[in-house]
Design a protein around this motif. Structure first.
Motif, short mmCIF file in Angstrom:
data_model
loop_
_atom_site.label_atom_id
_atom_site.label_comp_id
_atom_site.label_asym_id
_atom_site.label_seq_id
_atom_site.Cartn_x
_atom_site.Cartn_y
_atom_site.Cartn_z
N PRO A 112 47.25 44.19 11.61
CA PRO A 112 48.45 44.87 12.15
C PRO A 112 48.20 46.33 12.52
O PRO A 112 48.86 46.85 13.44
CB PRO A 112 49.46 44.75 11.01
CG PRO A 112 48.99 43.60 10.19
CD PRO A 112 47.49 43.61 10.28
N ASP A 113 47.26 46.97 11.83
CA ASP A 113 47.01 48.38 12.12
C ASP A 113 45.98 48.59 13.22
O ASP A 113 45.46 49.69 13.39
CB ASP A 113 46.57 49.09 10.85
CG ASP A 113 45.32 48.45 10.24
OD1 ASP A 113 44.99 47.30 10.65
OD2 ASP A 113 44.69 49.07 9.36
N TYR A 114 45.64 47.53 13.93
CA TYR A 114 44.63 47.65 14.99
C TYR A 114 45.20 48.47 16.14
O TYR A 114 46.32 48.21 16.62
CB TYR A 114 44.22 46.26 15.47
CG TYR A 114 43.34 46.29 16.70
CD1 TYR A 114 42.03 46.79 16.65
CD2 TYR A 114 43.83 45.83 17.93
CE1 TYR A 114 41.25 46.82 17.79
CE2 TYR A 114 43.06 45.86 19.06
CZ TYR A 114 41.76 46.36 18.99
OH TYR A 114 40.97 46.40 20.11
N ASP A 115 44.38 49.43 16.60
CA ASP A 115 44.79 50.29 17.70
C ASP A 115 43.79 50.11 18.83
O ASP A 115 42.61 50.47 18.69
CB ASP A 115 44.82 51.75 17.25
CG ASP A 115 45.39 52.66 18.33
OD1 ASP A 115 45.85 52.13 19.37
OD2 ASP A 115 45.36 53.88 18.13
N PRO A 116 44.17 49.54 19.96
CA PRO A 116 43.24 49.35 21.06
C PRO A 116 42.66 50.64 21.61
O PRO A 116 41.58 50.62 22.22
CB PRO A 116 44.09 48.64 22.12
CG PRO A 116 45.23 48.05 21.38
CD PRO A 116 45.49 48.97 20.23
N LYS A 117 43.33 51.73 21.36
CA LYS A 117 42.81 53.00 21.87
C LYS A 117 41.52 53.42 21.16
O LYS A 117 40.74 54.21 21.70
CB LYS A 117 43.87 54.09 21.70
CG LYS A 117 45.13 53.85 22.52
CD LYS A 117 46.13 54.97 22.29
CE LYS A 117 47.41 54.73 23.11
NZ LYS A 117 48.43 55.81 22.89
N LYS A 118 41.29 52.89 19.96
CA LYS A 118 40.09 53.26 19.22
C LYS A 118 38.86 52.50 19.68
O LYS A 118 37.77 52.79 19.23
CB LYS A 118 40.32 52.99 17.72
CG LYS A 118 41.40 53.86 17.12
CD LYS A 118 41.53 53.60 15.64
CE LYS A 118 42.59 54.49 15.02
NZ LYS A 118 42.76 54.23 13.56
#
Length: 342
Positions: A13-19
């Motif tokens: 859930p805490d996945y950020d595509p910007k990273k």
């Protein structure tokens, strides 16, 4: 498979595509375990053995094409081409061997842990087309006279090869002018050979089943036939050997101190000699017995006292219808085999 590890998988859930990608977000490498030594410049790859080798740890043969998980390391440069070294463990023992690339000779070189199986040959011996070496190419570019001599040799080699090439072309045209006829000849020859192989296989199977063996028989040759003929001439049948042994037992003396024996009289001896198929031994024994019979009456007259002549003649006439033989100086021996009285 490594580049597809992050696809169609669970995304937290805490996945950020910007990273970045999922591997970067989780702090893992796409090659997983194969990149565990990447920080020291080692990448684990799947290496295939380029030629046959012998392992120096267990002295076992490792064939060309066997694959290993090898540690790939860059050890140098050949001009602009990198030189890589591969370290792998033998699958039959705990020995490690190292192989590196040789871009200059387009080959691989064994550094340690193994030795190459030498089955190489000179391509010139097989009349193969070999490219010129760099030294020859450089000399052809710099030396016009050497280039002229080299060109003259090439022209002479081409002229020498023309008759051979013409013969090959003519033979090819004659053989394959009619494709149907050539194919028919080949198929007929193939059927003939197949029939011969089938007949030979049937004979081999009969021989193996008769001998209760399960081995592959080699084709018969002229040397095998000659050796079999010699063994057949030298060997004797079992019946003949048994008869020789029986006659040898019968011809042995009855007493330790005696030198001759008639083993039951002449009638028994003649009967045995007729049953045996050994002619030489039978004739020899018959001659010895005839000579013994001729000499025995004289010896009997000398050894028997004059007072007992009448008694001995009665004994001889009543009880000994066979042969009387003197054994040494012990006395007389009578043959009772042909006597009708007790």
């Amino acid at each position: 498979m490594g580049e597809r590890k992050g696809q169609n998988k669970y995304y937290p859930p805490d996945y950020d595509p910007k990273k970045g990608g999922l591997n970067k977000f989780l702090g893992t490498h796409a090659l997983r375990e194969r990149a565990r030594k990447l920080h020291v410049g080692i990448l684990i790859i799947r290496f295939e053995m380029p030629y046959n080798i012998w392992c120096e740890g267990c002295n076992n043969h490792i064939g060309m094409g066997v694959r290993y998980n090898a540690e790939k390391t860059k050890v140098g440069m050949y001009y602009s081409t990198p030189v890589y070294q591969f370290r792998m463990k033998c699958h039959l023992c705990d020995n490690h061997f190292e192989i590196k690339t040789d871009p200059g000779n387009l080959d691989y070189v064994i550094i340690s842990g193994a030795r190459r199986q030498e089955n190489r040959w000179d391509p010139l011996q097989n009349e193969q087309v070999v490219p010129e070496t760099k030294e020859v190419q450089k000399r052809l570019f710099d030396d016009p006279m050497y280039k002229l001599e080299h060109l003259a040799k090439d022209i002479k080699a081409g002229e020498d090869a023309k008759p051979v090439l013409e013969k090959l072309y003519e033979r090819n045209e004659n053989v394959w002018d009619d494709c149907y006829e050539a194919n028919s000849k080949l198929r007929a020859e193939f059927r003939k050979q197949k029939k011969e192989l089938k007949i030979q296989k049937d004979l081999d199977d009969k021989l193996l089943s008769k001998s209760s063996l399960e081995i592959s028989l080699l084709p018969e040759c002229e040397q095998d036939r000659q050796m079999a003929a010699l063994m057949k001439l030298q060997s004797k049948p079992a019946k003949e050997r048994e008869e020789e042994k029986r006659l040898d037992i019968l011809m042995r003396p009855a007493l330790p101190g005696s030198t001759q024996t008639t083993f039951g009289g002449l009638k028994r001896q003649k009967l045995i000699n007729t049953k045996l198929s050994i002619k030489d031994l039978g004739i020899k024994k018959k001659k010895e017995d005839d000579n013994a019979v001729r000499e025995k009456p004289k010896e009997v007259e000398k050894t028997v006292p004059s007072k007992d002549c009448e008694d001995n003649e009665e004994i001889k006439s009543d009880k000994c219808d066979g042969e009387v033989t003197q054994i040494g100086s012990l006395g007389l021996v009578c043959d009772y085999s042909s006597s009708s009285s007790d």
